[in-house]
Design an enzyme around this catalytic site. Structure first.
Site, PDB file in Angstrom:
ATOM      1  N   ARG A 192      13.884   5.523  -1.223  1.00 51.28           N
ATOM      2  CA  ARG A 192      13.523   6.826  -0.668  1.00 51.28           C
ATOM      3  C   ARG A 192      14.530   7.285   0.392  1.00 51.28           C
ATOM      4  O   ARG A 192      14.819   8.461   0.522  1.00 51.28           O
ATOM      5  CB  ARG A 192      12.132   6.715  -0.035  1.00 51.28           C
ATOM      6  N   TYR A 193      15.014   6.344   1.181  1.00 50.98           N
ATOM      7  CA  TYR A 193      15.985   6.640   2.245  1.00 50.98           C
ATOM      8  C   TYR A 193      17.314   5.991   1.856  1.00 50.98           C
ATOM      9  O   TYR A 193      17.329   4.913   1.254  1.00 50.98           O
ATOM     10  CB  TYR A 193      15.523   6.046   3.577  1.00 50.98           C
TER      11      TYR A 193
ATOM     12  N   ARG B  32      17.938   2.038   2.955  1.00 50.44           N
ATOM     13  CA  ARG B  32      16.959   0.971   2.741  1.00 50.44           C
ATOM     14  C   ARG B  32      16.202   1.206   1.429  1.00 50.44           C
ATOM     15  O   ARG B  32      16.048   2.356   0.994  1.00 50.44           O
ATOM     16  CB  ARG B  32      16.010   0.841   3.938  1.00 50.44           C
TER      17      ARG B  32
ATOM     18  N   CYS C 273      -2.459  -9.238  -4.038  1.00 52.45           N
ATOM     19  CA  CYS C 273      -2.594  -9.442  -2.591  1.00 52.45           C
ATOM     20  C   CYS C 273      -3.602 -10.553  -2.345  1.00 52.45           C
ATOM     21  O   CYS C 273      -4.468 -10.824  -3.192  1.00 52.45           O
ATOM     22  CB  CYS C 273      -3.088  -8.164  -1.906  1.00 52.45           C
TER      23      CYS C 273
ATOM     24  N   CYS D 214      -7.459  -4.401   0.744  1.00 47.64           N
ATOM     25  CA  CYS D 214      -7.913  -3.543   1.838  1.00 47.64           C
ATOM     26  C   CYS D 214      -8.523  -2.285   1.237  1.00 47.64           C
ATOM     27  O   CYS D 214      -7.941  -1.694   0.313  1.00 47.64           O
ATOM     28  CB  CYS D 214      -6.728  -3.184   2.730  1.00 47.64           C
TER      29      CYS D 214
ATOM     30  N   CYS E  54      -6.275   0.888   1.102  1.00 45.63           N
ATOM     31  CA  CYS E  54      -4.880   0.652   0.681  1.00 45.63           C
ATOM     32  C   CYS E  54      -4.257   1.893   0.046  1.00 45.63           C
ATOM     33  O   CYS E  54      -4.838   2.511  -0.834  1.00 45.63           O
ATOM     34  CB  CYS E  54      -4.850  -0.488  -0.323  1.00 45.63           C
TER      35      CYS E  54
ATOM     36  N   ARG F 177      -1.710   1.781  -1.845  1.00 39.11           N
ATOM     37  CA  ARG F 177      -1.247   1.438  -3.201  1.00 39.11           C
ATOM     38  C   ARG F 177      -2.397   0.859  -4.024  1.00 39.11           C
ATOM     39  O   ARG F 177      -2.185   0.057  -4.924  1.00 39.11           O
ATOM     40  CB  ARG F 177      -0.073   0.445  -3.142  1.00 39.11           C
TER      41      ARG F 177
ATOM     42  N   ASP G 128      -3.068   7.144   4.721  1.00 35.13           N
ATOM     43  CA  ASP G 128      -2.554   7.976   3.636  1.00 35.13           C
ATOM     44  C   ASP G 128      -3.695   8.573   2.816  1.00 35.13           C
ATOM     45  O   ASP G 128      -4.838   8.130   2.895  1.00 35.13           O
ATOM     46  CB  ASP G 128      -1.639   7.131   2.745  1.00 35.13           C
TER      47      ASP G 128
ATOM     48  N   ASP H 125       3.340   9.153   6.742  1.00 32.34           N
ATOM     49  CA  ASP H 125       4.128   9.252   5.511  1.00 32.34           C
ATOM     50  C   ASP H 125       3.736  10.566   4.867  1.00 32.34           C
ATOM     51  O   ASP H 125       2.581  10.729   4.427  1.00 32.34           O
ATOM     52  CB  ASP H 125       3.789   8.082   4.576  1.00 32.34           C
TER      53      ASP H 125
ATOM     54  N   LYS I  58       8.657   9.220   6.125  1.00 34.64           N
ATOM     55  CA  LYS I  58       7.883   8.985   7.343  1.00 34.64           C
ATOM     56  C   LYS I  58       8.377   9.881   8.466  1.00 34.64           C
ATOM     57  O   LYS I  58       9.581  10.059   8.620  1.00 34.64           O
ATOM     58  CB  LYS I  58       8.143   7.541   7.776  1.00 34.64           C
TER      59      LYS I  58
HETATM   60  S1  SF4 Z   1      -2.723  -2.618   2.310  1.00 38.27           S
HETATM   61 FE1  SF4 Z   1      -2.728  -2.751   0.051  1.00 38.27          FE
HETATM   62  S2  SF4 Z   1      -0.802  -3.764  -0.454  1.00 38.27           S
HETATM   63 FE2  SF4 Z   1      -1.221  -4.206   1.707  1.00 38.27          FE
HETATM   64  S3  SF4 Z   1      -2.368  -6.151   1.719  1.00 38.27           S
HETATM   65 FE3  SF4 Z   1      -3.887  -4.493   1.747  1.00 38.27          FE
HETATM   66  S4  SF4 Z   1      -4.360  -4.201  -0.435  1.00 38.27           S
HETATM   67 FE4  SF4 Z   1      -2.429  -5.339  -0.392  1.00 38.27          FE
END
Ligand code: SF4
Length: 349
Positions: A90-91, A94, A103, A107, A110, A112, A271, A308, A315
């Site tokens: 994206r940048y 990096r 994972c 979360c 999340c 993603r 997000d 973001d 960001k």
């Molecule tokens: S935020 Fe998403 S990618 Fe990061 S540890 Fe939690 S579930 Fe996994």
């Protein structure tokens, strides 16, 4: 309680983290988004507290079935900037490299959440080779950020091979790994895993934590093992309604991070991931909290509050407007943490 991670409503009910009347809704959530809670995390949850800040991060809720109008499957536009599978560029200087889509814990907020989980596995050998070739071919890439999924779920053998492949690329000066493992799967932080991270390039580890209660004895010990190995540690936090949406919670979190040798790096505004509206504050609330933090903790404890921009526009720091251009004399008006303003001269031509 067993030490197996909990992946289903039945396991969560048995562990006292859900009531049985929530089961139908939670089964519907689990059919859509991955669920996994480790013993490390479950042991930190206060069962009698309906507002427990650790539970809120990991225990699925029926609200996740509601999509708000502005929410997106790919809220920060990873796909738009992905030239080959597993790379987001994206940048200019990096690139993200996502070698794994699993994972240790999932979360509930999340960003993603549509791309991580069971069945979304690591890049295969050919895909990983293509991703590394992309990084080799782009000399402007100075920093590679390993993210995912959680890169520290790779076996030490695979992790070592990947770190060495990146470190061998002349123009890659910095390798950064983003992980929840030191907080959620502490027994993975073994001497073998730490040894796998050793390389001749600067390797930084960004540890994701959102509340001081996440720092139990096992987590502190895992972090200390990493710090003693000389790995620089930074913290990344998501600002979350019901978890850390007040100045005292943020103060406690950033103090405990610094006391555990982790420099708070980013405080992310949440997000626009689908089914996460119940976690989102208004930006004005985030700015007000940052303002309050200024007066409560030292600069060492201050992360940069960032957003973001949805759609992949990158960001931006969200700053509480401490400096405003003064009318007339070209100077500045600087507002201190008590609300008083002070004159500051313009720069020299
Ligand atoms: S935020 Fe998403 S990618 Fe990061 S540890 Fe939690 S579930 Fe996994």
């Amino acid at each position: 309680m067993t030490s197996d991670p909990m992946r289903s409503s039945g396991a969560l009910i048995a562990a006292g983290l859900l009531s049985s009347d929530e089961r139908p809704q939670i089964d519907a959530v689990a059919a859509r988004y991955a669920v996994r809670i480790t013993h490390d995390v479950a042991s930190l949850i206060e069962r009698d507290d309906a507002r427990d800040p650790v539970a809120r991060q990991y225990v699925p809720r029926g609200e996740e079935l509601r999509d708000a109008p502005d929410e997106l499957a790919d809220p920060i536009g990873d796909q738009r900037w992905s030239p080959v599978q597993g790379v987001v560029h994206r940048y200019p200087d990096r690139a993200l490299l996502m070698p794994i889509h699993a994972c240790a814990v999932y979360c509930r907020f999340c960003f993603r959440r549509e791309t991580v989980g069971p069945g979304k596995t690591a890049l295969n050998r050919a895909q990983l080779a293509a991703a590394l070739n992309y990084i080799r071919d782009h000399r402007e890439i100075w920093e590679v950020i390993l993210t995912g999924g959680d890169p520290l779920l790779l076996s030490p053998r695979r992790l070592r091979a990947l770190i060495h492949a990146l470190a061998d690329i002349d123009h890659v000066a910095v390798i950064r790994i983003h992980s929840r493992v030191p907080m959620a799967a502490t027994r993975r932080v073994t001497a073998e895993l730490i040894e796998a991270l050793a390389c001749d390039k600067a390797l930084w580890l960004a540890i994701h934590a959102n509340h001081a209660n996440e720092f139990g004895p096992a987590q502190r010990a895992a972090i200390l093992r990493l710090a003693r190995a000389g790995i620089p540690l930074v913290g990344q936090t998501v600002l979350l309604s019901g978890v850390n949406d007040n100045a005292a919670a943020l103060e406690n979190l950033f103090r405990v991070m610094v006391a555990n040798r982790i420099k708070p790096y980013y405080l992310h505004h949440p997000d626009l991931a689908r089914g996460t509206a119940h976690f989102r504050l208004d930006i004005a609330q985030g700015l007000a909290l940052c303002e309050q933090l200024r007066g409560r903790v030292s600069g060492l404890c201050q992360p940069t509050y960032v957003l973001d921009i949805p759609g992949g526009f990158g960001k931006v720091p969200l700053t509480p407007g401490h400096a405003t251009r003064a009318e007339g004399d070209g100077g500045w008006r600087i507002r201190d943490f008590t609300g008083n303003t002070h004159a500051y001269p313009p720069g020299c031509d």
